[in-house]
Enzyme design. Structure first.
Site, mmCIF file in Angstrom:
data_model
loop_
_atom_site.group_PDB
_atom_site.id
_atom_site.type_symbol
_atom_site.label_atom_id
_atom_site.label_comp_id
_atom_site.label_asym_id
_atom_site.label_seq_id
_atom_site.Cartn_x
_atom_site.Cartn_y
_atom_site.Cartn_z
ATOM 1 N N MET A 1 4.536 -3.847 10.644
ATOM 2 C CA MET A 1 4.191 -3.615 9.266
ATOM 3 C C MET A 1 2.839 -2.931 9.224
ATOM 4 O O MET A 1 1.838 -3.596 9.160
ATOM 5 C CB MET A 1 4.142 -4.956 8.544
ATOM 6 C CG MET A 1 4.007 -4.926 7.069
ATOM 7 S SD MET A 1 2.624 -4.433 6.059
ATOM 8 C CE MET A 1 1.129 -4.598 6.867
ATOM 9 N N PRO A 2 2.825 -1.621 9.320
ATOM 10 C CA PRO A 2 1.547 -0.944 9.154
ATOM 11 C C PRO A 2 1.141 -0.855 7.686
ATOM 12 O O PRO A 2 1.978 -0.785 6.796
ATOM 13 C CB PRO A 2 1.802 0.450 9.710
ATOM 14 C CG PRO A 2 3.110 0.392 10.416
ATOM 15 C CD PRO A 2 3.862 -0.748 9.826
ATOM 16 N N LEU A 3 -0.158 -0.877 7.486
ATOM 17 C CA LEU A 3 -0.749 -0.534 6.193
ATOM 18 C C LEU A 3 -1.414 0.815 6.410
ATOM 19 O O LEU A 3 -2.211 0.974 7.335
ATOM 20 C CB LEU A 3 -1.781 -1.576 5.769
ATOM 21 C CG LEU A 3 -2.675 -1.214 4.582
ATOM 22 C CD1 LEU A 3 -1.858 -0.975 3.320
ATOM 23 C CD2 LEU A 3 -3.720 -2.291 4.368
ATOM 24 N N VAL A 28 5.862 7.385 10.736
ATOM 25 C CA VAL A 28 5.665 5.990 11.144
ATOM 26 C C VAL A 28 7.020 5.327 11.417
ATOM 27 O O VAL A 28 7.191 4.631 12.423
ATOM 28 C CB VAL A 28 4.851 5.225 10.080
ATOM 29 C CG1 VAL A 28 4.842 3.731 10.350
ATOM 30 C CG2 VAL A 28 3.415 5.759 10.018
ATOM 31 N N PHE A 72 -3.461 0.667 9.827
ATOM 32 C CA PHE A 72 -3.732 -0.700 10.270
ATOM 33 C C PHE A 72 -2.403 -1.258 10.764
ATOM 34 O O PHE A 72 -1.424 -1.296 10.016
ATOM 35 C CB PHE A 72 -4.235 -1.560 9.110
ATOM 36 C CG PHE A 72 -5.506 -1.060 8.483
ATOM 37 C CD1 PHE A 72 -6.739 -1.552 8.897
ATOM 38 C CD2 PHE A 72 -5.469 -0.103 7.475
ATOM 39 C CE1 PHE A 72 -7.913 -1.093 8.318
ATOM 40 C CE2 PHE A 72 -6.640 0.360 6.891
ATOM 41 C CZ PHE A 72 -7.869 -0.135 7.317
#
Length: 136
Positions: A1-3, A28, A72
Site C-alpha cells: 500500500m504505497p502512499l 506502481v 511512501f
C-alpha cells in the site's frame, strides 16, 4: 500500500493533472503488483517558483513542467524493483507528455506498524489487513 505524493506547478488542466496521477498509479500497479484499488495519492499544485528542482550535478536543466513524486511504501523491495519502478514511472509519464528530465522520484520505506487506514487502528498489526508481500 504505497502512499504517493505528486507535486507539480499549477499550469496544467484538471485533465492533465489526472493523466499524470493515473500514469504514476499505473506504473506502481505494474511494477509493485499492488491491487488496482489500492490507490492513495495526494496531488499538490504549486505556484511558479515554489518547486525548485535543479540537476543534482547531472548536467541537465529541468523545465517548469517538473513532476516531483514521493512514494511512501513498506520496506523490503529490491534495488532492481526500485529501478524498474523509476523507469516505468518515467515511461508512463512520457506517454502523457512529461519529459524524462522533469521526472523526480524519491522512495521512503517504513514498516507495517507505520500505517493506519482509519478508526485509529493499525490494521496491519491487528490483522484486519494482510501485510503486503515485499518479495519483489
Amino acid at each position: 500500500m504505497p502512499l504517493v505524493r505528486i507535486d507539480i506547478v499549477d499550469h496544467r488542466t484538471p485533465e492533465q493533472i489526472r493523466a499524470i496521477a493515473d500514469a504514476v498509479h499505473r506504473a506502481v500497479v505494474d511494477v509493485l503488483g499492488i491491487p488496482e484499488r489500492d490507490r492513495f495519492q495526494i496531488v499538490t499544485t504549486h505556484r511558479p517558483g515554489e518547486i525548485v528542482a535543479l540537476d543534482a550535478g547531472l548536467g541537465f536543466d529541468r523545465s517548469p513542467d517538473v513532476v516531483m513524486i514521493h512514494i511512501f511504501t513498506q520496506a523490503g523491495r529490491s534495488d532492481t524493483t526500485k529501478r524498474d519502478l523509476f523507469a516505468r514511472i518515467a515511461e508512463r509519464l512520457a506517454g502523457v507528455g512529461v519529459d524524462g528530465r522533469d521526472v523526480f522520484v524519491g522512495i521512503t520505506e517504513n514498516g507495517a506498524q507505520d500505517w493506519s487506514f482509519g478508526f485509529g487502528k493499525a490494521q496491519y498489526l491487528t490483522g484486519e489487513l494482510a501485510v503486503p508481500s515485499s518479495a519483489s
